[in-house]
Design a protein around this motif. Structure first.
Motif, PDB file in Angstrom:
ATOM      1  N   GLU A  35       0.823  -1.215   0.000  1.00 20.08           N
ATOM      2  CA  GLU A  35       0.000   0.000   0.000  1.00 20.08           C
ATOM      3  C   GLU A  35       0.856   1.263   0.000  1.00 20.08           C
ATOM      4  O   GLU A  35       0.928   1.985   1.006  1.00 20.08           O
ATOM      5  N   PRO A  36       1.533   1.593  -1.101  1.00 25.29           N
ATOM      6  CA  PRO A  36       2.401   2.771  -1.114  1.00 25.29           C
ATOM      7  C   PRO A  36       1.715   4.058  -0.668  1.00 25.29           C
ATOM      8  O   PRO A  36       2.386   4.969  -0.166  1.00 25.29           O
ATOM      9  N   LEU A  37       0.411   4.153  -0.818  1.00 19.62           N
ATOM     10  CA  LEU A  37      -0.311   5.368  -0.407  1.00 19.62           C
ATOM     11  C   LEU A  37      -0.323   5.579   1.096  1.00 19.62           C
ATOM     12  O   LEU A  37      -0.319   6.715   1.579  1.00 19.62           O
ATOM     13  N   MET A  38      -0.317   4.491   1.872  1.00 23.54           N
ATOM     14  CA  MET A  38      -0.653   4.588   3.285  1.00 23.54           C
ATOM     15  C   MET A  38       0.382   5.308   4.128  1.00 23.54           C
ATOM     16  O   MET A  38       0.045   6.185   4.921  1.00 23.54           O
ATOM     17  N   VAL A  39       1.658   4.943   4.020  1.00 22.03           N
ATOM     18  CA  VAL A  39       2.671   5.600   4.855  1.00 22.03           C
ATOM     19  C   VAL A  39       2.720   7.105   4.570  1.00 22.03           C
ATOM     20  O   VAL A  39       2.711   7.911   5.509  1.00 22.03           O
ATOM     21  N   PRO A  40       2.767   7.546   3.311  1.00 17.17           N
ATOM     22  CA  PRO A  40       2.778   8.991   3.077  1.00 17.17           C
ATOM     23  C   PRO A  40       1.579   9.721   3.669  1.00 17.17           C
ATOM     24  O   PRO A  40       1.740  10.771   4.309  1.00 17.17           O
ATOM     25  N   PHE A  41       0.381   9.193   3.492  1.00 19.24           N
ATOM     26  CA  PHE A  41      -0.788   9.933   3.954  1.00 19.24           C
ATOM     27  C   PHE A  41      -1.024   9.767   5.447  1.00 19.24           C
ATOM     28  O   PHE A  41      -1.448  10.703   6.121  1.00 19.24           O
TER      29      PHE A  41
ATOM     30  N   THR B  43       1.268   9.450   7.582  1.00 20.56           N
ATOM     31  CA  THR B  43       2.332  10.202   8.243  1.00 20.56           C
ATOM     32  C   THR B  43       2.162  11.701   8.072  1.00 20.56           C
ATOM     33  O   THR B  43       2.169  12.457   9.056  1.00 20.56           O
ATOM     34  N   TYR B  44       1.987  12.166   6.852  1.00 18.12           N
ATOM     35  CA  TYR B  44       2.086  13.587   6.560  1.00 18.12           C
ATOM     36  C   TYR B  44       0.749  14.304   6.429  1.00 18.12           C
ATOM     37  O   TYR B  44       0.716  15.528   6.403  1.00 18.12           O
ATOM     38  N   VAL B  45      -0.350  13.566   6.359  1.00 15.63           N
ATOM     39  CA  VAL B  45      -1.677  14.194   6.302  1.00 15.63           C
ATOM     40  C   VAL B  45      -2.481  13.868   7.558  1.00 15.63           C
ATOM     41  O   VAL B  45      -2.906  14.763   8.291  1.00 15.63           O
ATOM     42  N   LEU B  46      -2.673  12.573   7.834  1.00 14.36           N
ATOM     43  CA  LEU B  46      -3.463  12.179   9.002  1.00 14.36           C
ATOM     44  C   LEU B  46      -2.679  12.269  10.307  1.00 14.36           C
ATOM     45  O   LEU B  46      -3.283  12.326  11.390  1.00 14.36           O
ATOM     46  N   LYS B  47      -1.341  12.269  10.229  1.00 14.12           N
ATOM     47  CA  LYS B  47      -0.455  12.375  11.395  1.00 14.12           C
ATOM     48  C   LYS B  47      -0.680  11.244  12.396  1.00 14.12           C
ATOM     49  O   LYS B  47      -0.533  11.422  13.602  1.00 14.12           O
ATOM     50  N   HIS B  48      -1.011  10.072  11.868  1.00 11.97           N
ATOM     51  CA  HIS B  48      -1.216   8.904  12.723  1.00 11.97           C
ATOM     52  C   HIS B  48       0.055   8.068  12.820  1.00 11.97           C
ATOM     53  O   HIS B  48       0.386   7.540  13.875  1.00 11.97           O
ATOM     54  N   PHE B  49       0.795   7.957  11.728  1.00 11.07           N
ATOM     55  CA  PHE B  49       2.050   7.221  11.725  1.00 11.07           C
ATOM     56  C   PHE B  49       3.180   8.137  12.170  1.00 11.07           C
ATOM     57  O   PHE B  49       3.097   9.354  12.022  1.00 11.07           O
ATOM     58  N   PRO B  50       4.267   7.578  12.710  1.00 11.67           N
ATOM     59  CA  PRO B  50       5.372   8.411  13.188  1.00 11.67           C
ATOM     60  C   PRO B  50       6.096   9.104  12.048  1.00 11.67           C
ATOM     61  O   PRO B  50       6.250   8.566  10.960  1.00 11.67           O
ATOM     62  N   GLY B  51       6.540  10.330  12.341  1.00 13.66           N
ATOM     63  CA  GLY B  51       7.274  11.105  11.366  1.00 13.66           C
ATOM     64  C   GLY B  51       7.576  12.471  11.930  1.00 13.66           C
ATOM     65  O   GLY B  51       7.076  12.835  13.001  1.00 13.66           O
ATOM     66  N   PRO B  52       8.372  13.262  11.240  1.00 19.83           N
ATOM     67  CA  PRO B  52       8.724  14.592  11.734  1.00 19.83           C
ATOM     68  C   PRO B  52       7.505  15.497  11.807  1.00 19.83           C
ATOM     69  O   PRO B  52       6.559  15.356  11.032  1.00 19.83           O
ATOM     70  N   SER B  53       7.530  16.417  12.733  1.00 16.51           N
ATOM     71  CA  SER B  53       6.387  17.335  12.905  1.00 16.51           C
ATOM     72  C   SER B  53       6.341  18.392  11.814  1.00 16.51           C
ATOM     73  O   SER B  53       5.289  18.948  11.518  1.00 16.51           O
TER      74      SER B  53
END
Length: 507
Positions: free
Chosen positions: A182-188, A190-200
């Protein structure tokens, strides 16, 4: 009943593969604790923002019984994860830069893959399922010059080492490989829904699209290297693909897949825009015309038409320019089979339209939407250019609070969900769609991205008693038996098949 009789009159093709799907981080356990490999969820687990994975459902310890359980269901395929952070483990959370490959981890994965074959099933490994090693950085997928070669090297070396071990055990090299789930899931996420870990910082739609394209570019690089490896070693060429998350918005779902298959349709640089434009228009119309089993269909269609317009406007007339360039330099398709995960593709269904509208992020609140499967499969077939199509993840979640399971608001239980979904698969086959596999998500309950409350398993897990498997799902439904009955019905066809589906589905 008449529709059931028509659809189920004949058995499915004898080579149709039923299976189950699992993943690494969600099922294996043994990450992010002291002296354990660290992945990019480590900061979230340490901060308490999410529940710690701990032992998860102990798949690496209990894999033999899980493999036998899947085989007893009548499965012919077993999808599993190869976890990057375990293959190249770093215990120190401060380490940056690639870690060495772990021979013991590769030995264990090879043993599992061989065991799946010995049980009469085909292993279908996934090399990246939302999680990467912490040593690669929290925002790996934003840095194209890093993520593309790093992932491709991991993929190629891992498959080479696993195949070598399989051959030593008297088994053939792997024949089916999923690169990126699911290539879509990590980007969205992380960077849209802010559910997955990533920079603020650097969050938003544009950042998510950058990461999404980088996911697909990493897939392409891995495909080309793996094909070269198999050719060099004289191994039979494998089927290598990525699997999409089905979505009503064309650019977020079908567009990359259609680009990767375009060479198989003989599409050149001059024809590409017109070719993609036709696929896009037909996809949108199918989604708008899809039959609905809920109220306010006009509102849904208006919302999705506006959402499609908004995404198209943001992404511009020729999105994924770097991916397009890679496709146009290739003489062959860059995915070998068209794989998808199916849940609910209609985006409005993920919005709670109460007094204070909010996203429905909990899996037990997701709508059960089997009626969208037909249009989705028709769309994928439109751009498949004769490649086989497979559903490699489909399931239904419910909530378990650690004491008891809670009924879904729609009242759907797992056996009914299985029957309705498999009926749609059978309809697609009858309509001439070249679908050759269906995997249920998931075999046993596992860690669902921050929590153990969501339960998707055919078999429940008693986490208080060493992750012991239950005989039923978490709600007490004998979902395993239901799956077996439905598989047998589809393999036989006829009146008995109709009776099984009518009883299980309520159709």
């Amino acid at each position: 009943m008449r529709d059931l009789e028509r659809v189920l009159a004949q058995p499915l093709p004898v080579d149709f593969a039923f299976g189950v799907a699992t993943s690494g981080y969600q099922a294996e356990g043994g990450f992010n604790g002291p002296d354990e490999p660290k992945n990019n969820w480590y900061p979230h687990e340490q901060s308490g923002r999410v529940q710690r994975t701990g032992g998860a459902c102990r798949l690496l310890e209990l894999w033999r019984e899980d493999v036998q359980r899947a085989a007893a269901l009548g499965c012919r395929a077993f999808r599993l994860g190869i976890e990057w952070a375990r293959v190249q483990p770093a215990v120190d959370p401060q380490q940056r830069g690639p870690a060495d490959f772990d021979p013991a981890a590769l030995d264990l994965y090879a043993e599992i893959l061989h065991g799946i074959r010995e049980a009469g099933m085909e292993p279908h490994p996934t090399l990246f399922h939302f999680v990467h090693p912490l040593w690669a950085g929290e925002d790996l997928w934003l840095h194209r010059d890093l993520c593309v070669p790093l992932f491709a090297q991991y993929a190629c070396e891992t498959i080479e080492r696993l195949n070598t071990r399989l051959i030593e055990r008297g088994s053939a090299p792997l024949q089916r490989i999923i690169t990126i789930n699911e290539p879509l899931m990590v980007p969205f996420a992380t960077y849209v829904l802010k559910h997955f870990p990533g920079p603020s910082a650097d969050r938003g739609f544009g950042t998510a699209i950058t990461a999404l394209e980088n996911n697909y570019l990493a897939h392409v690089e891995a495909v080309e290297r793996l094909r070269g490896l198999y050719c060099e070693r004289g191994w039979e060429r494998p089927l290598i693909s990525t699997n999409s998350w089905s979505c009503c918005v064309y650019e977020l779902d079908r567009l990359p897949c259609d680009l990767l298959r375009a060479p198989a349709a003989g599409v050149g640089p001059r024809e590409l825009d017109a070719y993609i434009g036709g696929l896009r228009q037909r996809h949108i119309q199918r989604m708008l015309d899809a039959p609905l089993s809920r109220s306010w269909p006009g509102v849904r269609r208006h919302f999705e038409r506006r959402l499609q317009w908004w995404v198209t406007k943001l992404m511009g007339p020729r999105p994924f320019g770097a991916l397009r360039d890679r496709v146009l330099r290739s003489d062959e398709p860059l995915i070998d089979e068209v794989l998808l995960d199916y849940y609910d593709p209609f985006m409005l269904d993920y919005v709670d339209l109460g007094l204070r509208p909010q996203l429905r992020t909990e899996p037990w609140d997701w709508r059960f939407a089997p009626e969208g499967m037909g249009p989705i499969l028709e769309g994928y077939a439109d751009g498949a250019a004769d490649a086989p199509i497979g559903i490699v993840e489909n399931g239904m979640g419910l909530r378990h609070d650690g004491v008891r399971a809670h009924a879904r608001r729609d009242g759907v239980q797992r056996d009914q969900a299985l029957a309705c979904s498999l009926y749609e698969v059978a309809k697609a086959v009858r309509a001439g769609i070249k679908i050759d596999r269906y995997y249920y998500w998931t075999l046993v309950d596992n860690y669902e991205w921050g929590s153990y409350e969501p339960r998707f398993g055919l078999y429940g897990v008693d986490y208080a008693n060493g992750a012991q498997r239950m005989e039923t799902d978490a709600a007490g439904v004998d979902a395993g038996r239901a799956y077996t009955e439905l598989i047998e019905a589809l393999q036989s066809g006829g009146r008995e098949a109709v009776q099984v589906f009518a009883r299980r589905s309520g159709l």
